[in-house]
Motif scaffolding. Sequence first.
Motif, short mmCIF file in Angstrom:
data_model
loop_
_atom_site.label_atom_id
_atom_site.label_comp_id
_atom_site.label_asym_id
_atom_site.label_seq_id
_atom_site.Cartn_x
_atom_site.Cartn_y
_atom_site.Cartn_z
N ARG A 100 0.85 -1.19 0.00
CA ARG A 100 0.00 0.00 0.00
C ARG A 100 0.88 1.24 0.00
NH1 ARG A 100 -2.87 -3.90 -0.28
NH2 ARG A 100 -4.71 -4.42 0.97
N ASP A 101 0.33 2.37 -0.45
CA ASP A 101 1.05 3.63 -0.29
C ASP A 101 1.37 3.82 1.19
OD1 ASP A 101 0.92 4.22 -2.94
OD2 ASP A 101 -0.76 5.63 -2.78
N LYS A 105 7.43 3.41 4.57
CA LYS A 105 7.81 3.88 5.91
C LYS A 105 8.38 2.72 6.74
CE LYS A 105 5.72 5.90 10.06
NZ LYS A 105 4.43 6.27 10.69
N TYR A 106 7.79 1.53 6.56
CA TYR A 106 8.21 0.35 7.31
C TYR A 106 9.23 -0.50 6.55
CZ TYR A 106 4.06 1.80 9.79
OH TYR A 106 3.15 2.56 10.47
N VAL A 111 8.83 -2.88 -2.30
CA VAL A 111 8.11 -4.16 -2.31
C VAL A 111 9.05 -5.37 -2.30
CG1 VAL A 111 7.84 -4.35 -4.82
CG2 VAL A 111 6.03 -5.23 -3.33
N LYS A 112 10.32 -5.16 -2.68
CA LYS A 112 11.28 -6.27 -2.65
C LYS A 112 12.17 -6.25 -1.40
CE LYS A 112 11.66 -7.03 -7.65
NZ LYS A 112 11.17 -8.44 -7.71
N ASP A 113 11.86 -5.34 -0.47
CA ASP A 113 12.63 -5.25 0.79
C ASP A 113 12.65 -6.62 1.47
OD1 ASP A 113 13.55 -4.68 3.43
OD2 ASP A 113 12.83 -2.62 3.25
N LEU B 132 6.91 2.59 17.41
CA LEU B 132 8.05 1.73 17.09
C LEU B 132 8.93 1.47 18.30
CD1 LEU B 132 8.89 3.16 13.53
CD2 LEU B 132 7.65 1.06 14.08
N GLU B 133 8.55 2.02 19.45
CA GLU B 133 9.30 1.74 20.69
C GLU B 133 8.80 0.45 21.31
OE1 GLU B 133 10.99 5.22 23.13
OE2 GLU B 133 8.84 5.62 22.83
#
Lengths: 139, 139
Positions: A100-101, A105-106, A111-113, B132-133
Amino acid sequence: MEKELGISKGLNLINRSTFAMLGSNGEEGYPNIKAMYRMENNGINEIWFSTNTSSKRVCQLLNNPKACVYFADLENFEGLMLVGKIEVLQDDKSRKRLWRDGCEKYYPLGVKDPDYSVLRFTAHKGNYYHGLENVDFKL
Amino acid sequence: MEKELGISKGLNLINRSTFAMLGSNGEEGYPNIKAMYRMENNGINEIWFSTNTSSKRVCQLLNNPKACVYFADLENFEGLMLVGKIEVLQDDKSRKRLWRDGCEKYYPLGVKDPDYSVLRFTAHKGNYYHGLENVDFKL
């Protein structure tokens, strides 16, 4: 309550839930619980989540795929518990399906992280309750 | 995050929660989850619930007391998971401690109703997160 009605009301509860509780088998035989975003579902049988590959939960699920997923509308004394197994997926199709947009951030590498994993939960049985009504069913 | 701060914020989360999620070991090695009223707590270490002696959950907990209790403020991405053991109690003192007006709806024979049991959960470790903590702690 009839099985079919329980499944139908349970599916309605899933579709209006943003979060689900994921139960897994943790260390030393103790159950663990974590709140998860419900990303997608395929009827009542399959629930999809995304998570960090490096997370404690993924490690637990790779060791032991037995899990449960619980949805609740606490104000209405309504709940659905699904019992089944979880697969940890990293294929392109599954990862793109849940991307998703804002996911960057995470998972900054996109998408290939390698730290981006998809969890596919498949239920084989469940229990739905509303007030004092209660039904068990197999899937 | 420091352990002490995590415990302090976790206790604050417990004190503003009406419900908790109880994780138990269900059939065939699958975890189970049920939403429970948080009746009382003694700091972060002890959480008290009441339930029907005849319930599936009591049967599971008598077979295997290993459990977890999870509190969440979903909107704020805040959660506390406590891991420990549950005792099923029926002594007078424990039953009177949790008895409230209206309990007779569930336990028609009153505070001595054989179907009225008290669950005392005692935690030995936990995890608190906010955004995130994240902090693990032993108790």
